[in-house]
Scaffold this active site. Structure first.
Site, short mmCIF file in Angstrom:
data_model
loop_
_atom_site.label_atom_id
_atom_site.label_comp_id
_atom_site.label_asym_id
_atom_site.label_seq_id
_atom_site.Cartn_x
_atom_site.Cartn_y
_atom_site.Cartn_z
N HIS A 102 71.36 -60.48 32.61
CA HIS A 102 72.58 -60.69 31.82
C HIS A 102 73.73 -60.29 32.73
O HIS A 102 73.95 -59.10 33.01
CB HIS A 102 72.59 -59.82 30.57
CG HIS A 102 71.52 -60.17 29.58
ND1 HIS A 102 71.50 -61.39 28.92
CD2 HIS A 102 70.43 -59.50 29.15
CE1 HIS A 102 70.46 -61.43 28.12
NE2 HIS A 102 69.78 -60.30 28.24
N GLU A 140 66.03 -63.13 31.17
CA GLU A 140 66.99 -63.35 30.07
C GLU A 140 68.35 -63.79 30.61
O GLU A 140 69.38 -63.32 30.17
CB GLU A 140 67.18 -62.07 29.24
CG GLU A 140 65.89 -61.47 28.71
CD GLU A 140 66.10 -60.29 27.76
OE1 GLU A 140 67.24 -60.02 27.35
OE2 GLU A 140 65.09 -59.64 27.44
N GLU A 182 63.48 -51.92 28.31
CA GLU A 182 64.70 -51.09 28.34
C GLU A 182 64.43 -49.60 28.13
O GLU A 182 65.10 -48.95 27.33
CB GLU A 182 65.71 -51.61 27.32
CG GLU A 182 66.10 -53.06 27.54
CD GLU A 182 67.13 -53.59 26.55
OE1 GLU A 182 67.47 -52.87 25.60
OE2 GLU A 182 67.60 -54.72 26.74
N ASN A 216 60.41 -54.75 31.37
CA ASN A 216 61.60 -55.60 31.32
C ASN A 216 62.85 -54.73 31.12
O ASN A 216 62.83 -53.80 30.31
CB ASN A 216 61.44 -56.55 30.11
CG ASN A 216 62.42 -57.70 30.09
OD1 ASN A 216 62.52 -58.44 31.07
ND2 ASN A 216 63.12 -57.87 28.98
N ASP A 271 71.91 -65.04 31.50
CA ASP A 271 73.13 -65.71 31.06
C ASP A 271 74.28 -65.07 31.83
O ASP A 271 74.12 -63.99 32.41
CB ASP A 271 73.35 -65.64 29.53
CG ASP A 271 73.21 -64.24 28.93
OD1 ASP A 271 73.39 -63.24 29.66
OD2 ASP A 271 72.93 -64.15 27.72
C1 XIL Z 1 69.22 -60.00 21.59
C2 XIL Z 1 69.23 -61.26 20.77
O1 XIL Z 1 69.61 -62.34 21.58
C3 XIL Z 1 70.19 -61.10 19.63
O2 XIL Z 1 70.09 -62.22 18.74
C4 XIL Z 1 69.91 -59.82 18.86
O3 XIL Z 1 70.89 -59.63 17.89
C5 XIL Z 1 69.88 -58.64 19.78
O4 XIL Z 1 68.95 -58.86 20.82
N1 XIL Z 1 67.89 -57.54 25.81
C6 XIL Z 1 66.74 -58.01 25.22
C7 XIL Z 1 66.81 -59.05 24.19
O5 XIL Z 1 65.63 -57.62 25.63
O6 XIL Z 1 65.80 -58.93 23.24
C8 XIL Z 1 68.16 -59.02 23.50
O7 XIL Z 1 68.22 -60.11 22.57
C9 XIL Z 1 69.26 -59.11 24.52
C10 XIL Z 1 69.21 -57.92 25.44
#
Ligand code: XIL
Length: 445
Positions: A329, A360, A245, A293, A362
């Site tokens: 996401h 990641e 990020e 990422n 969802d």
């Molecule tokens: C999130 C976790 O799922 C949570 O439990 C935590 O509070 C915050 O981070 N991008 C990422 C992940 O790279 O590491 C994040 O995970 C979600 C967004």
């Protein structure tokens, strides 16, 4: 903290549908964001090369016409399935189309398994195989149903929080491995591969690190962290999110004024901290796969243009990057992205010679921004887009069951403690329709 623009606030309606139980209540403040994706053509992988394509011309055993089978694809980046190359001249030409479409050197689409009873099996039996992953939390592993479903259905693990800087190095130079080791050991007992997440990130950084000043101090701390962490897991982990990020836009949807994200790393070292992090990681492990990422780079938007150019520059400078993780996401506070967008977008990155992965995934239903039908279509079509691309090497879901989803309590996700309904399993660990759509995509249906 961050607000996402919502043009479709049908919340009164969909909230009623949505929301059952509360999640883990995670802390932290990772960010993500996202609106609707761009457009992007529905490019698919190389046409008729598919199962009979002649693959990488340099290694192909196919009988196809080598000249046409190479097309304009870059043979060096080909992931073509040479072993199955039996194409005649006609399919050889199809392989060529695959190259020109950017799937790489006559490489064709991945060949699905004829059948499978778990997602993991579908991934393992595909040719080439594809890793099916999940974010795993230490808390989750306290539940037997969670453990059973996680191990049966997945072959790849990302620790949800346990390898972030604040977990591993809570005070300067003092490393705390226990909770990460527990997950890694459990994964190995279940023959699951692990990805390290994440070495350098602006979030979930301990205060001593985020407040550090001085270029040399921050460089030294970053070098020590990467070296120690990769060294500790060296025999057990060979894929890493090196930088996470590093780019932001005005909206978490990937729209508006894309730029490098301020952080202790950017502010103190300068923008070459990214190259440096990858170089340090490569020194520590010459064979590891090293990934960048990010979120809301899934569709064609301003953020992904910026990231694409950043990564392209890294490749051109010889920075040791192996791939790009698309967090995927989908829904508030992040972007939306249709399957065609995702396919076209990922293909550009593989044309640079890189792997891509869904890292990641969802799909958040809170707030009514994404409808039930849209969620099902996204799950199928986005997974299909990755699956069809041989250089898309993994699909990781960000959790196992809805009740534990991070989105349930994430600011900006519009869930307010209710269930985001974002994953593949319900709270009794039963398979949802989202699971069926993912399975169909993995089986080429
Ligand atoms: C999130 C976790 O799922 C949570 O439990 C935590 O509070 C915050 O981070 N991008 C990422 C992940 O790279 O590491 C994040 O995970 C979600 C967004």
């Amino acid at each position: 903290m961050r607000s996402a623009p919502f043009t479709l606030l049908l919340s009164a309606f969909l909230f009623a549908v949505g929301c059952s139980d509360s999640g883990d209540g995670n802390g932290g403040e990772a960010g993500s964001g996202g609106a609707t994706g761009g457009t992007g053509g529905g490019a698919t992988t190389g046409a008729s090369g598919t199962t009979t394509g002649t693959g990488d011309a340099t290694t192909s055993t196919g009988t196809g016409d080598t000249t046409t089978s190479t097309g304009t694809g870059d043979a060096t980046t080909s992931t073509g399935n040479a072993t199955t190359g039996t194409g005649d001249a006609t399919t050889g030409a199809g392989g060529g189309d695959g190259g020109s479409d950017g799937a790489g050197g006559g490489a064709s689409a991945r060949v699905p398994a004829a059948s499978a009873s778990t997602l993991r099996e579908a991934g393992e039996k595909a040719n080439p195989p594809i890793l099916i992953g999940a974010a795993i939390s230490g808390g989750g592993l306290g539940n037997n149903d969670y453990k059973r479903v996680a191990a049966a259905e997945h072959s790849y693990v990302t620790t949800e929080n346990e390898m972030k800087w604040d977990s591993l190095e809570p005070s300067s130079g003092n490393f705390s491995w226990g909770s990460a080791d527990n997950i890694v050991n459990w994964a190995r007992q279940n023959n699951m591969k692990v990805k390290g997440h994440t070495l350098v990130w602006h979030n979930q950084l301990p205060g001593w690190m985020s407040s550090m000043t001085g270029k040399e101090n921050v460089t030294n701390a970053m070098r020590r962290h990467i070296t120690q962490v990769m060294g500790h897991f060296k025999d057990r982990i060979d894929t890493w999110d090196v930088v996470n990020e590093a780019v932001q836009t005005d909206s978490d949807t990937g729209v508006g004024n894309p730029r490098m994200r301020p952080s202790v790393f950017l502010n103190q070292i300068g923008s070459n901290y990214i190259d440096l992090a990858f170089q340090i990681a490569r020194e520590q492990d010459p064979k590891a796969k090293l990934y960048y990422n990010d979120y809301s780079i899934d569709a064609r938007n301003e953020k992904v243009e910026f990231v694409y150019n950043m990564v392209k520059g890294m490749v051109e400078r010889g920075v040791p990057i192996d791939g790009v993780g698309f967090q995927m996401h989908i829904g508030p506070p992040n972007n939306e992205a249709g399957g065609a967008d995702v396919a076209a977008n990922m293909k550009r990155f593989t044309d640079l010679g890189l792997e891509v992965l869904i890292s990641e995934m969802d799909i958040n239903r809170c707030g009514g921004v994404v409808t039930a039908d849209e969620q099902l279509a996204y799950y199928h079509d986005i997974v299909e887009a990755c699956f069809k691309l041989p250089k898309c090497t993994a699909i990781t879901f960000w959790g196992i069951n809805d009740g534990r989803s991070w989105l349930n309590s994430w600011s900006g996700a519009l869930c307010n403690g209710q269930s985001s309904q974002s994953l593949l399993f319900n709270d009794q660990y039963g398979k949802k329709e989202t699971y069926n759509r993912v399975m169909n995509a993995l089986l080429g249906r």
